[in-house]
Design an enzyme around this catalytic site. Structure first.
Site, PDB file in Angstrom:
ATOM      1  N   SER A 174       0.840  -1.202   0.000  1.00  0.00           N
ATOM      2  CA  SER A 174       0.000   0.000   0.000  1.00  0.00           C
ATOM      3  C   SER A 174       0.867   1.241   0.000  1.00  0.00           C
ATOM      4  O   SER A 174       1.990   1.225   0.525  1.00  0.00           O
ATOM      5  CB  SER A 174      -0.900   0.021   1.238  1.00  0.00           C
ATOM      6  OG  SER A 174      -0.148   0.353   2.401  1.00  0.00           O
ATOM      7  N   ASP A 175       0.365   2.316  -0.593  1.00  0.00           N
ATOM      8  CA  ASP A 175       0.989   3.603  -0.313  1.00  0.00           C
ATOM      9  C   ASP A 175       0.669   3.937   1.138  1.00  0.00           C
ATOM     10  O   ASP A 175      -0.296   3.438   1.716  1.00  0.00           O
ATOM     11  CB  ASP A 175       0.471   4.686  -1.268  1.00  0.00           C
ATOM     12  CG  ASP A 175       1.457   5.838  -1.407  1.00  0.00           C
ATOM     13  OD1 ASP A 175       2.363   5.964  -0.555  1.00  0.00           O
ATOM     14  OD2 ASP A 175       1.331   6.624  -2.368  1.00  0.00           O
ATOM     15  N   TRP A 176       1.479   4.800   1.740  1.00  0.00           N
ATOM     16  CA  TRP A 176       1.380   5.050   3.169  1.00  0.00           C
ATOM     17  C   TRP A 176       0.058   5.774   3.483  1.00  0.00           C
ATOM     18  O   TRP A 176      -0.136   6.918   3.101  1.00  0.00           O
ATOM     19  CB  TRP A 176       2.584   5.859   3.630  1.00  0.00           C
ATOM     20  CG  TRP A 176       3.750   5.025   4.080  1.00  0.00           C
ATOM     21  CD1 TRP A 176       4.406   5.143   5.256  1.00  0.00           C
ATOM     22  CD2 TRP A 176       4.399   3.945   3.394  1.00  0.00           C
ATOM     23  NE1 TRP A 176       5.418   4.203   5.359  1.00  0.00           N
ATOM     24  CE2 TRP A 176       5.431   3.454   4.226  1.00  0.00           C
ATOM     25  CE3 TRP A 176       4.186   3.324   2.158  1.00  0.00           C
ATOM     26  CZ2 TRP A 176       6.249   2.389   3.864  1.00  0.00           C
ATOM     27  CZ3 TRP A 176       5.015   2.270   1.797  1.00  0.00           C
ATOM     28  CH2 TRP A 176       6.029   1.815   2.637  1.00  0.00           C
TER      29      TRP A 176
END
Length: 738
Positions: free
Chosen positions: A265-267
């Protein structure tokens, strides 16, 4: 910063395991066994709780291993232009290390502008060595989102507007990184083309445009580059967040492309436990990034894929099939990186990396215009050089968001010019304008203060006076990596230059005819003064060696050979996203321009760009022969090769990028006038001539038929067009697909 340590008991257990290896070695520790066999063996030994811990973060940039089994943690680092400095375990603040200052490499727009696949491999290999040395096993990069509009604040991290160019440049980068036992995590999948409302915008795009424009570079990264990781994007598509998007991550990435790696995931990009379970996400990072202050004693245990997932399993609401698949993907990552005993040790901030950064920078610099041959600097006629502009002294390795770097060093353009010129000429400097005087970005404190209390009038008057008395004036301006310029989290508000630079440039042109404008940016900018200024250079964000690279090109030590990886429009309305849409939308963004991105839109509308895709000139000249084909007819299983001679007709050695565009003369569906389908960069000595050959197959002739959901190459007439840019076309040859 602290890291969790493997316990002494675990170390002793591993030692004993090694001692008994000839009798009872677990399969997962035996790297002579097939990868899938090792994955299954390790998986079978893990408890449910260990599996759940395995799939989410334990700190800002790490996730747990399995200490009991000797499986190490995973450590991520931001890229794609250098290895991010260490932050505290649970905070974004700097950890205060004194040995984490990296080599800053040019932004990816500069790499793409080199049109040189060897430079891309060198870039990946070099940054991979730095990541490995710092014990990171996942590099969060490169980025390959398409340059849809010049207002996207994050364009500088990507590889331009053309899917073919991006595809060819990303593959060597990935291979270079992964040679070091470090995973390239290609981002941001997919349709991440704006920063405004990036956490909620829902993109509307037809399937044909998705497949032809926005997916090819990701597909090449997976199938040709063999990327070990992919990062989801913040935005939505088809109403689902892209970090857990059924269509993108399951239907396309896994089923169509056969991706076996990890989806990260992106943060902060995860929003729902059930969707994260079933829609293709493997590793969750950055949720509730205020860390330990959130709710319970350990925020990481409360991530969507942590205790909430565990409780659903325990209650029988979901099974463990999806969990096991996620764990398999992460185990594969571990075996390819941290558990690969043949991993090299890497290196950090070396002379070799410095040379690589400079060579990539010089190859990517683009000479856009050079009337009256103002460049290269002729020291027989030049005794005083005026350097004007804030970007001549401002640090550019910092800022821009997550790609902000704590660089080992940074040579400013002014310092680089002074270093190169030495005693050959006097170099004088004037500020010209004040933009961003800050020296603190993303926690990286540069110590540089550019505060200046003088008025615009005073600054302009000083610049004019300095310019009047110089033999040549080099204005170094453009954008910076501050909010609303080239910066993550913010889109630009206009195409124009900020801080009143247009006025400064026009005034300088009035007092000195030998004016060079160097535009430092990762984006196209408007140039209302283009006819007033004889020489214009696109300087990008060039990293640690910025000043030395620019000076080498300005003085002719290096002959510029860069070509633009995106179109410079005269005005915003010359760009399809702005002419046909309502960028950046209001939580919903419809890609009404469809396939017609960049030069495709200019061709369709017959709009003359300010500077065309693929444009870039040299200090020498090149003459093209007439293109020929090795056959007039090809079949669907066949290939065809085109040949063209290129001769250096000037007095300097130089490099030219030969570009091949394909035009489908009659199609059942609308197609662009032409599309890039091949390129080769050729080095030539003065008077030297070489034949450049470019081979294509059926894929270069195909379009995506959304109704049939397949790539189609229709029999009929095509043209192969050779150009020095998308508008500087040299010759063409017709051929037929049977």
């Amino acid at each position: 910063m602290f890291r969790k340590r493997i316990t002494l008991a675990a170390i002793l257990a591993l030692a004993l395991t090694g001692a008994r290896a000839q009798f009872n070695t677990p399969v997962y520790l035996d790297d002579s066994k097939p990868l899938k066999e090792r994955m299954e063996d390790a998986l079978s030994r893990m408890t449910l709780e260990e599996k759940i811990a395995f799939i989410h973060a334990q700190s800002k940039f790490s996730s747990p291993g399995v200490t009991r089994l000797g499986i190490p943690e995973n450590w991520m680092t931001d890229g794609p232009h250098g290895i991010r400095s260490e932050v505290l375990w649970d905070e974004w603040d700097q950890a205060g290390w004194t040995n984490d200052s990296c080599m800053a490499y040019p932004a990816l727009t500069c790499l793409a502008a080199s049109w040189n696949k060897d430079m891309s491999f060198l870039y990946g290999k070099s940054i991979g060595e730095e990541a490995r040395y710092r014990n990171k096993n996942v590099l969060l990069g490169p980025g390959v989102n398409i340059y849809r509009t010049p207002l996207n604040g994050r364009n500088f991290e990507y590889m331009g507007e053309d899917p073919f160019l991006s595809s060819k440049m990303v593959v060597p980068y990935i291979k270079g990184v992964q040679l070091n036992g470090v995973a390239a995590c290609v981002k941001h999948f997919a349709l991440n083309n704006q920063e405004t409302d990036r956490h909620k915008v829902d993109v509307e795009v037809d399937d044909r445009t998705l497949y032809e424009i926005y997916l090819p570079a990701f597909k090449a990264a997976v199938q040709e580059g063999g990327a070990w990781a992919i990062m989801g994007s913040y935005n939505k598509y088809k109403g689902q967040y892209n970090c857990h998007n059924q269509y993108l991550l399951i239907d396309i990435l896994r089923k169509e492309w056969g991706f076996e790696g990890v989806v990260v995931s992106d943060w902060g990009g995860v929003h729902d436990t059930r969707q994260a379970i079933f829609n293709g996400l493997d590793m969750e990072f950055g949720s509730w990034t205020n860390g330990l202050s959130w709710s319970r004693s350990n925020a990481y245990d409360n991530y969507y894929l942590a205790l909430p997932y565990l409780e659903m399993i325990r209650k029988g609401e979901v099974g463990t099939k999806e969990l096991d698949e996620k764990v398999r993907h992460i185990l594969r990552l571990s075996f390819l990186t941290t558990m690969n005993k043949n991993r090299p040790f890497g290196s950090f901030g070396t002379k070799e990396h410095s040379d690589a950064a400079r060579n990539i920078a010089t190859e990517g610099i683009v000479l856009l215009q050079n009337k009256n041959n103002v460049l290269p600097i002729d020291f027989t006629k030049t005794k005083k050089i005026a350097v004007i502009g804030e970007n001549a002294i401002k640090m550019m390795t910092v800022g821009g968001g997550s790609s902000s770097l704590k660089a080992k060093y940074e040579i400013s353009p002014l310092q680089g010019i002074k270093n190169r010129v030495g005693t050959q000429a006097e170099v004088v400097y004037a500020r010209g304008y004040v933009g961003d005087s800050s020296g603190n970005y993303n926690g990286v404190v540069t110590g540089q203060s550019l505060a200046d209390k003088r008025s615009k009038a005073e600054l302009l008057e000083e610049a004019r006076n300095v310019a009047k008395n110089a033999d040549i004036v080099i204005f170094i301006g453009g954008l910076n990596k501050s909010d609303y310029q080239d910066c993550e989290g913010y889109d630009r508000t206009s195409l124009g230059l900020p801080y009143g630079q247009d006025t400064v440039i026009s005034e300088l042109a009035k007092v000195n005819k030998n004016l060079v404008v160097v535009n430092i940016s990762g984006n196209a900018v408007a140039m209302p003064w283009v006819n007033e200024v004889p020489t214009i250079m696109q300087g990008w964000f060039l990293g640690s060696e910025a000043g030395n690279a620019l000076a080498a090109v300005l003085t002719g030590d290096v002959n510029p050979s860069g070509k633009l990886p995106f179109t410079f429009p005269v005005k915003l309305q010359d760009n399809g996203a702005h002419a046909l849409g309502e960028f950046p939308g209001n939580g919903q963004e419809n890609y009404k321009e469809g396939l017609f991105v960049g030069y495709r839109y200019s061709d369709k509308q017959q709009i003359k760009p300010l500077f065309a895709f693929g444009h870039g000139i040299s200090y020498t000249t090149f003459e093209y022969g007439k293109v020929s084909a090795d056959k007039k007819t090809m079949t669907a299983t066949d290939k065809i090769t085109f040949h063209v001679t290129v001769k250096n007709t000037g007095k300097r050695a130089g490099a030219e990028t030969v570009q091949l565009y394909i035009s489908d003369l009659k199609s059942s569906l609308p197609r662009p006038v032409k599309e890039l389908k091949g390129f080769e960069k050729v080095q030539l000595q003065p008077g030297e001539e070489k034949t450049v050959s470019i081979t294509i197959d059926k894929a270069a002739l195909s379009f995506f038929d959304a109704a049939k959901h397949e790539w189609i190459a229709e029999p009929g007439e095509f043209e192969a067009i050779i150009g020095a840019s998308s508008t500087n076309l040299k010759s063409k040859v017709a051929f037929t697909l049977q």
